[in-house]
Design an enzyme around this catalytic site. Structure first.
Site, mmCIF file in Angstrom:
data_model
loop_
_atom_site.group_PDB
_atom_site.id
_atom_site.type_symbol
_atom_site.label_atom_id
_atom_site.label_comp_id
_atom_site.label_asym_id
_atom_site.label_seq_id
_atom_site.Cartn_x
_atom_site.Cartn_y
_atom_site.Cartn_z
ATOM 1 N N GLY A 76 38.441 38.023 38.433
ATOM 2 C CA GLY A 76 37.616 36.886 38.821
ATOM 3 C C GLY A 76 37.555 35.892 37.675
ATOM 4 O O GLY A 76 37.682 36.270 36.508
ATOM 5 N N HIS A 163 28.904 38.561 39.132
ATOM 6 C CA HIS A 163 29.276 38.254 37.743
ATOM 7 C C HIS A 163 29.736 36.793 37.634
ATOM 8 O O HIS A 163 29.330 36.060 36.718
ATOM 9 C CB HIS A 163 30.394 39.223 37.333
ATOM 10 C CG HIS A 163 30.979 39.012 35.974
ATOM 11 N ND1 HIS A 163 30.864 39.934 34.958
ATOM 12 C CD2 HIS A 163 31.721 37.991 35.453
ATOM 13 C CE1 HIS A 163 31.492 39.488 33.885
ATOM 14 N NE2 HIS A 163 32.024 38.300 34.157
HETATM 15 ZN ZN LIG Z 1 33.025 36.819 33.046
#
Ligand SMILES: [Zn+2]
Length: 197
Positions: A76, A163
């Site tokens: 990500g 996150h």
């Molecule tokens: Zn991160």
């Protein structure tokens, strides 16, 4: 975000790929690898602004972010991490690049349960820490074409989206650490920076 479990296998696959193939794909797609801000860079504390228009310039940023995420390798990446302060995330928690997601103006509209997962971050290399997150989330976002969609995620994918949204809000996962553990992480990062210089 980086996942400690999948990091090793992704890295092995990446290093097995012939150098020529990587160069060819870069030339064909005209994408660019973007520099990633390293913690404690104060720009990581910027709260990203909502995207008002999904246009070709934004799609170029998204494509560069995907390329950068896959090359690192990570699962990500938030625009904040490449010093672009708009609410854009790319992610793919699969092992074979089959679950690519582009999230523009993402919102968590439902969350349930809790899980403890060891997280890594492309902005905080070599540091892996356990963070408590929701087990399942439902997310609403715009896709690469600006179309609204919703999806539900659980396990690692739910961790990843939480996150990355934190990054858009100027938060970094080390914020969840106790002061002592954060200091240890900072020392590890400083050591890495010295080794790289
Ligand atoms: Zn991160």
């Amino acid at each position: 975000m980086q996942c400690q479990q999948c990091r090793a296998s992704r890295y092995r696959r990446y290093t097995r790929r012939p150098a020529g193939a990587a160069r060819a794909s870069l030339c064909l797609t005209l994408m660019a690898l973007l520099p990633i801000l390293r913690f404690p860079d104060p720009r990581l504390r910027t709260v990203a602004k909502p995207v008002e228009q999904v246009d070709d310039a934004l799609r170029a940023l998204i494509d560069d972010m995907l390329q950068t995420m896959y090359e690192e390798p990570g699962i990500g990446l938030a625009a904040t991490q490449v010093d672009r302060h708009v609410r854009v995330i790319v992610m793919d928690v699969s092992e074979d690049k089959s679950n690519r997601k582009v999230l523009i103006n993402p919102e968590i509209i439902a969350a349930s349960g809790s899980q403890l997962c060891k997280e890594g971050c492309l902005s905080v290399p070599t540091v892996f820490v356990e963070v408590q997150r929701a087990e399942s989330v439902t997310v609403r976002a715009l896709d690469r074409d600006g179309q609204p969609y919703e999806f539900s995620a659980s396990g690692l994918e739910a961790v990843c989206v939480q996150h990355e949204i934190d990054h858009l809000d100027g938060k970094v996962f080390v914020d969840y650490l106790t002061p002592l553990k954060r200091e240890m992480a900072m020392k590890k990062l400083a050591k890495l920076a010295r080794a790289e210089s």
